[in-house]
Design an enzyme around this catalytic site. Structure first.
Site, mmCIF file in Angstrom:
data_model
loop_
_atom_site.group_PDB
_atom_site.id
_atom_site.type_symbol
_atom_site.label_atom_id
_atom_site.label_comp_id
_atom_site.label_asym_id
_atom_site.label_seq_id
_atom_site.Cartn_x
_atom_site.Cartn_y
_atom_site.Cartn_z
ATOM 1 N N LYS A 225 0.793 -1.232 -0.044
ATOM 2 C CA LYS A 225 -0.132 0.016 0.056
ATOM 3 C C LYS A 225 0.857 1.340 -0.004
ATOM 4 O O LYS A 225 2.168 1.136 0.583
ATOM 5 C CB LYS A 225 -0.744 0.055 1.386
ATOM 6 C CG LYS A 225 -2.003 0.906 1.147
ATOM 7 C CD LYS A 225 -3.300 0.129 0.525
ATOM 8 C CE LYS A 225 -4.517 0.973 0.447
ATOM 9 N NZ LYS A 225 -5.521 0.237 -0.412
ATOM 10 N N GLY B 20 -25.935 1.752 0.711
ATOM 11 C CA GLY B 20 -24.867 2.471 -0.280
ATOM 12 C C GLY B 20 -25.162 1.733 -1.698
ATOM 13 O O GLY B 20 -24.782 0.932 -2.101
ATOM 14 N N VAL B 21 -25.840 2.704 -2.725
ATOM 15 C CA VAL B 21 -26.165 2.251 -3.808
ATOM 16 C C VAL B 21 -25.138 3.027 -4.913
ATOM 17 O O VAL B 21 -25.735 3.868 -5.695
ATOM 18 C CB VAL B 21 -27.633 2.128 -4.323
ATOM 19 C CG1 VAL B 21 -28.282 1.199 -3.627
ATOM 20 C CG2 VAL B 21 -28.133 3.598 -3.798
ATOM 21 N N GLY B 22 -24.024 3.051 -4.461
ATOM 22 C CA GLY B 22 -22.957 3.832 -5.484
ATOM 23 C C GLY B 22 -22.507 2.685 -6.485
ATOM 24 O O GLY B 22 -23.265 1.777 -7.078
ATOM 25 N N VAL C 154 -20.602 0.160 -6.838
ATOM 26 C CA VAL C 154 -20.733 -1.495 -6.516
ATOM 27 C C VAL C 154 -22.398 -1.833 -6.065
ATOM 28 O O VAL C 154 -22.880 -2.595 -6.601
ATOM 29 C CB VAL C 154 -19.806 -1.711 -5.314
ATOM 30 C CG1 VAL C 154 -19.993 -3.289 -5.052
ATOM 31 C CG2 VAL C 154 -18.457 -1.506 -5.776
HETATM 32 P P1 NAD Z 1 -19.261 4.854 -4.134
HETATM 33 O O1 NAD Z 1 -18.536 5.995 -3.530
HETATM 34 O O2 NAD Z 1 -19.305 4.578 -5.773
HETATM 35 O O3 NAD Z 1 -20.618 4.588 -3.508
HETATM 36 C C1 NAD Z 1 -20.710 4.476 -2.082
HETATM 37 C C2 NAD Z 1 -22.375 4.871 -1.783
HETATM 38 O O4 NAD Z 1 -22.529 4.955 -0.316
HETATM 39 C C3 NAD Z 1 -22.635 6.320 -2.044
HETATM 40 O O5 NAD Z 1 -23.698 6.214 -2.987
HETATM 41 C C4 NAD Z 1 -22.626 7.097 -0.962
HETATM 42 O O6 NAD Z 1 -23.545 8.240 -1.302
HETATM 43 C C5 NAD Z 1 -22.970 6.065 -0.160
HETATM 44 N N1 NAD Z 1 -22.560 6.341 1.217
HETATM 45 C C6 NAD Z 1 -21.521 7.038 1.577
HETATM 46 N N2 NAD Z 1 -21.671 7.210 3.270
HETATM 47 C C7 NAD Z 1 -22.880 6.705 3.487
HETATM 48 C C8 NAD Z 1 -23.367 6.569 4.718
HETATM 49 N N3 NAD Z 1 -22.914 6.889 5.756
HETATM 50 N N4 NAD Z 1 -24.780 6.013 4.747
HETATM 51 C C9 NAD Z 1 -25.295 5.815 3.455
HETATM 52 N N5 NAD Z 1 -24.739 5.840 2.397
HETATM 53 C C10 NAD Z 1 -23.474 6.177 2.371
HETATM 54 O O7 NAD Z 1 -18.157 3.597 -3.669
HETATM 55 P P2 NAD Z 1 -18.120 2.073 -4.298
HETATM 56 O O8 NAD Z 1 -16.889 2.140 -5.321
HETATM 57 O O9 NAD Z 1 -19.545 1.906 -4.579
HETATM 58 O O10 NAD Z 1 -17.840 1.266 -2.740
HETATM 59 C C11 NAD Z 1 -18.697 0.961 -1.751
HETATM 60 C C12 NAD Z 1 -17.818 0.444 -0.963
HETATM 61 O O11 NAD Z 1 -17.283 -0.734 -1.359
HETATM 62 C C13 NAD Z 1 -16.627 1.273 -0.269
HETATM 63 O O12 NAD Z 1 -16.445 0.848 1.156
HETATM 64 C C14 NAD Z 1 -15.439 0.697 -0.947
HETATM 65 O O13 NAD Z 1 -14.333 0.788 -0.308
HETATM 66 C C15 NAD Z 1 -15.739 -0.756 -1.031
HETATM 67 N N6 NAD Z 1 -15.032 -1.442 -2.188
HETATM 68 C C16 NAD Z 1 -15.088 -0.972 -3.336
HETATM 69 C C17 NAD Z 1 -14.589 -1.848 -4.425
HETATM 70 C C18 NAD Z 1 -14.759 -1.214 -5.991
HETATM 71 O O14 NAD Z 1 -14.415 -1.698 -6.803
HETATM 72 N N7 NAD Z 1 -15.269 -0.023 -6.139
HETATM 73 C C19 NAD Z 1 -13.838 -2.844 -4.253
HETATM 74 C C20 NAD Z 1 -13.599 -3.184 -3.014
HETATM 75 C C21 NAD Z 1 -14.227 -2.755 -1.677
#
Ligand code: NAD
Length: 355
Positions: free
Chosen positions: A79, A179-181, A183
């Site tokens: 890292k 969390g509907v981002g 992923v």
């Molecule tokens: P993202 O930022 O696209 O989506 C996160 C979503 O969570 C957003 O819609 C945001 O509004 C919402 N959010 C943030 N804080 C919140 C809270 N306190 N309460 C409710 N909703 C909240 O992120 P992502 O890429 O979808 O990743 C989601 C999680 O998965 C993160 O913890 C990330 O570290 C983990 N992750 C992601 C990946 C990847 O490939 N993107 C891989 C491994 C782990």
């Protein structure tokens, strides 16, 4: 540019870089390269001290060793962290200096995106070193990892369903996705396509409204969502959501989602989930689709999506193994996953010694 080594027990290499010209103050930790070069993201945060940054980079790089060992990516764990406020300090000179710092490890450490670091930053890093992954598909790299992480969660959730309900079916079961981002949003759609009933929540109400309109999901307010009854809770927002406040309130049979570091205190909260009879899919096992996809980019033939999906399917087997170890050893699943990772690293060390 001054690069100095920091001796840390149990880590192969920890280095500090200070570059007056660009203002770069950064650390790279290579935890273990037994199973391959140490891959892990680069993050930038306004740490209040170098000690705080060191604590973070050590913890995260070890976590990457475990994640890659369980996912069998053929990679080790590393890292990097840049110390500073991303809004004030980012500049091309800073990322060029960071590129030279990464390059100084000659491939022992390979970088990728992480908190506050985007593709444009990594593209500048790439001008100084080839040890960068996760750039655009057009540049021959593996692109956005999120769809692969979502697919990996779906695959892993089948093992969770078997463990919690005795069948791998999603049909008719209620999944509460927080969390509907990138992923969580995709995963909700994949689950719906399998016949699941989806309830979503997010602090971003616009996103919730849009997904409800497009896919007919139900929603609940994010505040208090853990009180909502469901079959499977799917955390895809932030870490530390499973803690002293939330665990006693959960009304689910199982948990499996993408968010990193879901348990605030892994040992204590892992035990509490067992006591409550809730099946927990360790986050670093079920969310490995993204790193698996990146690892495929490093294979001799270059990136191949079909190969990536084949490897992602193995998340199911890895979770089955974790659940088996947990039952046999009477330990929480998180602990079982770390044990599986450490066994694989130990086997790798033995195999290397025999050569
Ligand atoms: P993202 O930022 O696209 O989506 C996160 C979503 O969570 C957003 O819609 C945001 O509004 C919402 N959010 C943030 N804080 C919140 C809270 N306190 N309460 C409710 N909703 C909240 O992120 P992502 O890429 O979808 O990743 C989601 C999680 O998965 C993160 O913890 C990330 O570290 C983990 N992750 C992601 C990946 C990847 O490939 N993107 C891989 C491994 C782990």
């Amino acid at each position: 540019m001054e690069i100095t080594e920091i001796e840390v027990d149990g880590y192969e290499k920890v280095v500090r870089c200070r570059d007056q010209k660009s203002g770069l103050h950064a650390l790279i930790a290579v935890h273990d390269t037994t199973l391959g070069p140490a891959l892990g993201g680069m993050r930038m945060l306004p740490y209040t001290s170098e000690d705080e940054a060191l604590f973070d980079v050590l913890r995260l790089s070890k976590g990457m060793t475990h994640k890659s060992a369980v996912a069998e990516t053929g990679l080790g764990g590393g890292k990097s962290v840049i110390i500073g406020d991303p809004k004030a300090l980012k500049s091309p000179a800073l990322f060029k200096a960071m590129g030279r710092f990464v390059n100084s490890l000659e491939g022992q450490y390979i970088t990728a995106e992480d908190m506050n670091i985007g593709i444009p930053d990594l593209e500048v890093v790439r001008t100084e070193t080839k040890w960068v992954t996760g750039l655009s598909r057009e540049s021959g790299s593996s692109g956005n990892p999120s769809p692969y992480t979502a697919k990996g969660c779906l695959v892993g959730l089948r093992a969770v369903m078997e463990e919690a309900f005795g069948k791998p079916d999603f049909k008719g079961k209620t999944f509460l996705v927080q969390g509907v981002g990138a992923v969580g949003g995709r995963l909700a759609v994949l689950l719906k396509n399998e016949g699941a009933k989806i309830v979503i929540c997010d602090i971003n109400e616009e996103k919730v409204a849009q997904l409800k309109k497009e896919h007919g999901f139900e929603s609940v307010p994010d505040k208090g969502h853990v009180d909502v009854a469901c079959d499977v809770y799917v955390p895809c927002a932030r870490g530390a959501g499973l803690n002293d406040d939330t665990i006693p309130r959960l009304k689910c049979k199982a948990i499996g989602g993408a968010a990193n570091n879901q348990l605030l205190d892994p040992a204590k909260h892992g035990r509490e989930l067992v006591q409550r009879g809730i099946v927990y899919a360790p986050d670093f096992v079920i969310n490995a689709g993204g790193i698996i996809n990146v690892s495929v980019e490093l294979l001799p033939g270059g990136y191949d999506e079909a190969a990536s999906y084949r490897k992602i399917d193995r998340i199911y087997d890895n979770l089955k193994k974790v659940f088996e170890i947990a039952k046999k050893e009477r330990i929480p699943t998180g602990e079982a996953a770390v044990r599986l990772a450490e066994e694989r690293v130990a086997a790798g060390k033995k195999a290397k010694a025999r050569k």
